[in-house]
Scaffold this motif. Structure first.
Motif, mmCIF file in Angstrom:
data_model
loop_
_atom_site.group_PDB
_atom_site.id
_atom_site.type_symbol
_atom_site.label_atom_id
_atom_site.label_comp_id
_atom_site.label_asym_id
_atom_site.label_seq_id
_atom_site.Cartn_x
_atom_site.Cartn_y
_atom_site.Cartn_z
ATOM 1 N N THR A 191 -27.290 -25.804 -22.274
ATOM 2 C CA THR A 191 -27.247 -27.032 -21.614
ATOM 3 C C THR A 191 -28.293 -26.893 -20.202
ATOM 4 O O THR A 191 -27.925 -25.750 -19.536
ATOM 5 C CB THR A 191 -26.017 -27.477 -21.100
ATOM 6 O OG1 THR A 191 -25.202 -27.640 -22.381
ATOM 7 C CG2 THR A 191 -25.885 -28.800 -20.314
ATOM 8 N N THR B 86 -28.829 -26.757 -16.670
ATOM 9 C CA THR B 86 -27.860 -26.752 -15.378
ATOM 10 C C THR B 86 -28.715 -27.309 -14.333
ATOM 11 O O THR B 86 -29.856 -27.587 -14.247
ATOM 12 C CB THR B 86 -27.436 -25.382 -15.125
ATOM 13 O OG1 THR B 86 -28.510 -24.424 -15.059
ATOM 14 C CG2 THR B 86 -26.810 -24.764 -16.492
ATOM 15 N N ARG C 93 -25.518 -37.165 -20.373
ATOM 16 C CA ARG C 93 -24.773 -35.866 -20.103
ATOM 17 C C ARG C 93 -24.930 -36.100 -18.609
ATOM 18 O O ARG C 93 -25.938 -36.593 -17.801
ATOM 19 C CB ARG C 93 -25.700 -34.816 -20.382
ATOM 20 C CG ARG C 93 -25.991 -34.484 -21.990
ATOM 21 C CD ARG C 93 -26.852 -33.328 -22.202
ATOM 22 N NE ARG C 93 -27.371 -33.316 -23.693
ATOM 23 C CZ ARG C 93 -26.750 -32.102 -24.277
ATOM 24 N NH1 ARG C 93 -25.533 -31.509 -23.488
ATOM 25 N NH2 ARG C 93 -26.801 -31.970 -25.274
ATOM 26 N N GLY D 173 -23.840 -33.112 -15.232
ATOM 27 C CA GLY D 173 -23.233 -31.885 -14.877
ATOM 28 C C GLY D 173 -23.253 -31.306 -13.621
ATOM 29 O O GLY D 173 -24.116 -31.933 -12.533
ATOM 30 N N SER E 58 -20.089 -29.583 -17.540
ATOM 31 C CA SER E 58 -21.045 -30.662 -18.079
ATOM 32 C C SER E 58 -20.370 -31.343 -19.074
ATOM 33 O O SER E 58 -19.354 -30.836 -19.648
ATOM 34 C CB SER E 58 -22.185 -29.571 -18.896
ATOM 35 O OG SER E 58 -22.940 -30.502 -19.539
#
Length: 758
Positions: A142, A144, A208, A210, A225
């Protein structure tokens, strides 16, 4: 997509990156992977001392997203074993994106996206020693939060009307180390045909968000996340006239890949196994839409004693839905058969398609996973120790079934006959499925990469797993109108212990030439899904040893790996919806178990004869055979032992040239598949075929670039996979000139993409 290659990156190659795009729900496999018989190890990188990030653990993602069947997921990688419906295993942050692909297919919660920081291919031995599973896996991480503002975007489309938008933004929040990331992925894909009931065969939305906290002095980071996914995907089939030598000829009223064989109104009627209510499922509605929520907490911390502590945890909640219409057979009807078109009442004669409808509507599933590991380089040893926990709960999984007739044409119409009800359906819940409960896997593992001396490198690992099943199922026969309320419920309580591991050795005879030897081993017994049918499953331990021996050679312009591999796997589960070869109006559900043995030889080479040019070549020869494969159906006993595994070519070739000049790059990928068997009796075949891709990329400046990708630019036409309803056919000649159904590769498709980053 097709990544630029140099000979120093040959270590990231994998042998047998051959697409096997058919994903037959009609004959489900219980966990095989379609991979060529060997894993072309990350040799050159290790032997040349290239220790770049992920070099040893991840294979190249070169071409893994070039899927000749669809845009919705990565290609399957071939190792000479049958494929499962879920395709290649997909990991994110070192954890599976779904615990099990049925009923939640991975492409309904994961797509290649700019909200992924990196994507690679996890080698077979790494998957065995860290997950205990057999095959390759796509491993992604993922995106960041970043210490500086970043904006990445991509807009893609095709001349068929496909539109995909992908954007990710990240940046700092405060001086104390906090940062953020957010992304959106939307996909509206009509594929290459007009469904009639909806504009899109694939409609997927993934969002998404995060937060990241970076610790001082480079000690590590902490990430949280969240991901939301909403997706439906419809699968199409082709109608074709079957001919000698496996030819699939287009008919006058059906174009392969350009026409739809899905019922025109996109609606199928079912009786709910759990409750007995009748309902209509829509191929673009709730009955086929998967909605999931995903919360990941992951990161690492470098301890004062030199060990790096890495962790990844996940809570995954989903309402998983699947709706399929699967061709069974095609028959001819005359006026005496009394078929009428459902929505008009008009009499119908001609070709009639028999279809199986399957629906698992909004099944609640919960997954809780965690991986915790420590790693340290001690002298010549690179040590890793870890714990993996996987918990899964599925609440009343059902697969509702019904059978119906439709016309054989583009956008077919549903038919009513004396054998159906007033809506055109019959056989409600014959062969339906049910189970409920939870699974838990607790595993420990350790590995070491030991550089013994300048010539010898050893890599070995051990994986130990305890698996527990606790649930319920039913042995009540699944006749017409079956419901759970009328069934006797049986408990499931099983515990198994599994061992997996790897041992690899490379030895340099000279600074350019050397030997390699590999061994890996995995075990499995079953899972809750094994208890879906009205039969006590065979949970004998399925063992998969793989052994290989080969050579490698490197110089300034050539890198080569050649390896022979032997692989076996026992206790495969296969569920058939069989058609009687003597009476194609008679169907029967059958469950059987069998073994497979595969021997193969793969040679993988990269040539870089002059600056900017690279040619990758791959040749695989393999001979996968069925073993102990027998069952009874329609009063006959069948034995398919020593038959060649269907849908797998014995000869695979891949050619990947590319050339880069200044800001331009031109590339292509050609894949050859020799003859494939289209039924388990090896009587029906599909002719050899080429799949081809190509493209041009142009970097306008540091912030903007463009790409054109051509899929099937040679415009190959033909079917592939299996021929539905033909599993028991022994003599192909009566089938010459008949209409059959199967899967296919996409027709010529031109795609354009625009990428930007700031």
């Amino acid at each position: 997509m097709n990544k630029n290659f140099t000979k120093r990156s040959l270590g990231l190659l994998f042998a047998g990156v051959s697409l096997f795009a058919s994903q037959s729900i009609f004959a489900q496999e219980d966990k095989g992977k379609k991979l060529t018989v060997q894993d072309s190890i990350a040799l050159q990188q290790e032997l040349k001392g290239d220790k770049e990030a992920e070099g040893k653990k991840n294979g190249s993602d070169r071409n893994v997203m070039l899927n000749a069947s669809s845009n919705s997921g990565p290609r399957d990688v071939n190792i000479g074993l049958p494929g499962n419906v879920g395709g290649i295993t997909i990991l994110e942050n070192d954890l599976p994106v779904v615990y099990f692909f049925w009923p939640e297919l991975p492409n309904k919660t994961w797509r290649q996206s700019l909200s992924l920081q990196k994507t690679g291919l996890l080698k077979m031995d790494e998957l065995a020693s860290t997950m205990g599973d057999l095959g390759f896996a796509v491993n992604s991480y993922t995106q960041t939060g970043t210490e500086e503002f970043q904006l990445k975007g991509k807009l893609s489309g095709s001349h068929f009307g496909w539109l995909q938008g992908d954007v990710n933004v990240s940046g700092p929040i405060s001086d104390s180390g906090w940062s953020y990331t957010a992304g959106a992925f939307v996909n509206f894909d009509p594929s290459t045909y007009d469904l009639g009931y909806n504009n899109y065969a694939d409609q997927t939305k993934i969002f998404r968000a995060g937060l990241t906290k970076r610790f001082k002095d480079g000690k590590g980071d902490f990430n949280i996340s969240y991901k939301y996914a909403d997706s439906y995907v419809t699968q199409n089939y082709a109608v074709f006239e079957y001919g000698p030598d496996g030819e699939a000829k287009e008919t006058d009223n059906f174009r392969i890949g350009r026409d739809s064989y899905m019922v025109r109104d996109g609606r199928i009627r079912f009786k709910d196994v759990d409750g007995g209510n009748y309902y209509w499922g829509e191929l673009d509605g709730d009955a086929n839409t998967n909605i999931s929520h995903n919360l990941d907490i992951f990161g690492n911390y470098k301890m004062d004693n030199g060990w790096n502590f890495k962790y990844s945890t996940r809570l995954h909640l989903a309402k998983a839905s699947l709706l399929y219409s699967i061709p069974i057979s095609i028959l001819e009807a005359d006026a005496s058969d009394n078929y009428t078109i459902a929505n008009t009442g008009e009499a119908y004669t001609g070709s009639v398609g028999t279809q199986l409808g399957m629906n698992s509507p909004e099944i609640p599933t919960t997954s809780i996973m965690g991986r915790f590991s420590i790693n340290k380089k001690v002298d010549d040893h690179d040590l890793t120790f870890g714990i993996l926990e996987q918990y899964y709960h599925i609440d009343n999984y059902v697969s509702n079934r019904s059978v119906f007739f439709q016309t054989v044409e583009n956008q077919p119409q549903r038919l009513i006959s004396p054998a159906t009800d007033q809506y055109g359906f019959y056989g409600y819940n014959g062969g339906s499925e049910f189970h409920s409960g939870k699974e838990n896997k607790l595993s420990v593992y350790g590995s070491d990469n030991w550089q013994v001396n300048d010539r010898l490198n050893l890599s070995y690992g051990l994986f130990l797993r305890h698996q527990h099943l606790d649930g319920e199922y039913s042995l009540t026969p699944r006749g017409a109108d079956f419901t759970i309320q009328d069934a006797a419920i049986e408990p499931i309580n099983k515990d198994w212990f599994h061992i997996a591991g790897k041992f690899n050795a490379t030895y340099n005879l000279t600074n350019k030439f050397g030997l390699l030897a590999n061994f890996q081993y995995t075990e499995e017994n079953g899972r809750l899904e094994s208890y879906s049918a009205a039969a006590i499953p065979n949970t004998t331990t399925s063992k998969s040893p793989l052994g290989a021996f080969g050579v490698f050679y490197n110089n300034d312009w050539l890198s080569l790996v050649s390896q022979v591999t032997y692989l076996t796997k026992n206790n495969y589960l296969k569920r058939f919806n069989l058609v009687n070869p003597q009476d194609d109006t008679e169907q029967q559900q059958t469950t059987t178990y069998y073994d497979i043995e595969t021997l193969g030889w793969t040679t993988d080479v990269v040539l870089t004869p002059f600056k900017g040019f690279s040619m990758h070549g791959l040749v695989t020869l393999q001979d996968p055979k069925y073993k102990d494969f027998n069952f009874s159906a329609f009063g006959n006993d069948y034995d398919f032992s020593d038959k060649t595994v269907l849908e797998i070519s014995k000869v695979l070739v891949e050619l990947d040239p590319s050339y880069t000049y200044k800001d331009w790059r031109v590339w292509a990928s050609f894949r050859y598949f020799s003859e494939q068997y289209a039924n388990i009796n090896n009587a029906l075949t599909f002719a050899p075929r080429w799949e081809n891709f190509g493209g041009v990329n142009y970097k306008y400046n540091d912030h903007l670039n463009f790409g054109v990708t051509l899929i099937n630019f040679l415009n190959q036409v033909g079917a592939k996979g299996t021929i539905n309803g033909a599993e028991l056919i022994e003599d192909p000649e009566p089938y010459y000139g008949r209409l059959l159904t199967g899967s296919y590769i996409r027709p010529f498709t031109a795609q354009l993409s625009v990428n930007f980053n700031f």
